[in-house]
Design a protein around this motif. Structure first.
Motif, PDB file in Angstrom:
ATOM      1  N   UNK A 265       0.846  -1.190   0.000  1.00 33.35           N
ATOM      2  CA  UNK A 265       0.000   0.000   0.000  1.00 33.35           C
ATOM      3  C   UNK A 265       0.885   1.246   0.000  1.00 33.35           C
ATOM      4  N   UNK A 266       0.531   2.211  -0.824  1.00 33.76           N
ATOM      5  CA  UNK A 266       1.384   3.398  -0.919  1.00 33.76           C
ATOM      6  C   UNK A 266       1.069   4.414   0.175  1.00 33.76           C
ATOM      7  N   UNK A 267       2.013   5.291   0.432  1.00 36.09           N
ATOM      8  CA  UNK A 267       1.889   6.339   1.440  1.00 36.09           C
ATOM      9  C   UNK A 267       0.980   7.443   0.904  1.00 36.09           C
ATOM     10  N   UNK A 268      -0.199   7.609   1.488  1.00 35.62           N
ATOM     11  CA  UNK A 268      -1.175   8.585   0.998  1.00 35.62           C
ATOM     12  C   UNK A 268      -0.801  10.027   1.333  1.00 35.62           C
ATOM     13  N   UNK A 269       0.247  10.225   2.119  1.00 36.65           N
ATOM     14  CA  UNK A 269       0.662  11.595   2.412  1.00 36.65           C
ATOM     15  C   UNK A 269       1.464  12.180   1.249  1.00 36.65           C
ATOM     16  N   UNK A 270       1.753  11.346   0.251  1.00 41.47           N
ATOM     17  CA  UNK A 270       2.499  11.782  -0.927  1.00 41.47           C
ATOM     18  C   UNK A 270       1.570  11.762  -2.135  1.00 41.47           C
ATOM     19  N   UNK A 271       1.480  12.883  -2.802  1.00 41.57           N
ATOM     20  CA  UNK A 271       0.621  13.033  -3.977  1.00 41.57           C
ATOM     21  C   UNK A 271       1.163  12.197  -5.136  1.00 41.57           C
ATOM     22  N   UNK A 272       0.266  11.539  -5.863  1.00 45.92           N
ATOM     23  CA  UNK A 272       0.664  10.730  -7.010  1.00 45.92           C
ATOM     24  C   UNK A 272       1.102  11.597  -8.190  1.00 45.92           C
ATOM     25  N   UNK A 273       0.494  12.773  -8.332  1.00 48.67           N
ATOM     26  CA  UNK A 273       0.806  13.692  -9.427  1.00 48.67           C
ATOM     27  C   UNK A 273       1.328  15.010  -8.860  1.00 48.67           C
ATOM     28  N   UNK A 274       2.108  15.741  -9.667  1.00 53.52           N
ATOM     29  CA  UNK A 274       2.659  17.019  -9.218  1.00 53.52           C
ATOM     30  C   UNK A 274       2.083  18.159 -10.052  1.00 53.52           C
ATOM     31  N   UNK A 275       2.102  19.358  -9.497  1.00 54.07           N
ATOM     32  CA  UNK A 275       1.638  20.540 -10.220  1.00 54.07           C
ATOM     33  C   UNK A 275       2.473  20.723 -11.489  1.00 54.07           C
TER      34      UNK A 275
ATOM     35  N   UNK B 134      -4.697  18.979  -3.812  1.00 52.75           N
ATOM     36  CA  UNK B 134      -5.156  19.266  -2.464  1.00 52.75           C
ATOM     37  C   UNK B 134      -5.492  17.955  -1.764  1.00 52.75           C
ATOM     38  N   UNK B 135      -4.962  17.771  -0.559  1.00 50.52           N
ATOM     39  CA  UNK B 135      -5.276  16.570   0.212  1.00 50.52           C
ATOM     40  C   UNK B 135      -6.593  16.784   0.943  1.00 50.52           C
ATOM     41  N   UNK B 136      -7.560  15.915   0.694  1.00 56.25           N
ATOM     42  CA  UNK B 136      -8.866  15.986   1.342  1.00 56.25           C
ATOM     43  C   UNK B 136      -8.797  15.059   2.552  1.00 56.25           C
ATOM     44  N   UNK B 137      -8.597  15.659   3.716  1.00 56.54           N
ATOM     45  CA  UNK B 137      -8.304  14.903   4.931  1.00 56.54           C
ATOM     46  C   UNK B 137      -9.403  13.902   5.292  1.00 56.54           C
ATOM     47  N   UNK B 138     -10.668  14.327   5.267  1.00 52.68           N
ATOM     48  CA  UNK B 138     -11.738  13.424   5.693  1.00 52.68           C
ATOM     49  C   UNK B 138     -11.970  12.283   4.697  1.00 52.68           C
ATOM     50  N   UNK B 139     -11.531  12.442   3.452  1.00 57.04           N
ATOM     51  CA  UNK B 139     -11.657  11.374   2.444  1.00 57.04           C
ATOM     52  C   UNK B 139     -10.349  10.597   2.283  1.00 57.04           C
TER      53      UNK B 139
END
Length: 59
Positions: free
Chosen positions: A1-11, A30-35
């Motif tokens: 399982x990958x680390x969700x604190x790291x975005x898969x795509x970059x700006x 944008x990280x949607x914390x509740x989701x």
């Protein structure tokens, strides 16, 4: 399982929308914390956001 604190795509990254295979550029992430996942705004649809599973790396 990958680390969700790291975005898969970059700006600024070029990606494809899976549903249409349309090429777009990531404007903002944008990280949607509740989701517990990232949403992305893209250049061609600035009023809409996409989740990671709706986008794919451009080849």
């Amino acid at each position: 399982m990958r680390d969700m604190s790291i975005s898969l795509f970059t700006n600024g990254e070029i990606v494809n929308i899976k549903a249409s295979n349309e090429r777009v550029i990531i404007l903002k992430s944008h990280y949607v914390k509740n989701m517990k996942r990232y949403s992305y705004t893209v250049d061609k649809y600035p009023g809409t956001f996409f989740f990671e599973e709706e986008l794919m790396k451009h080849e």
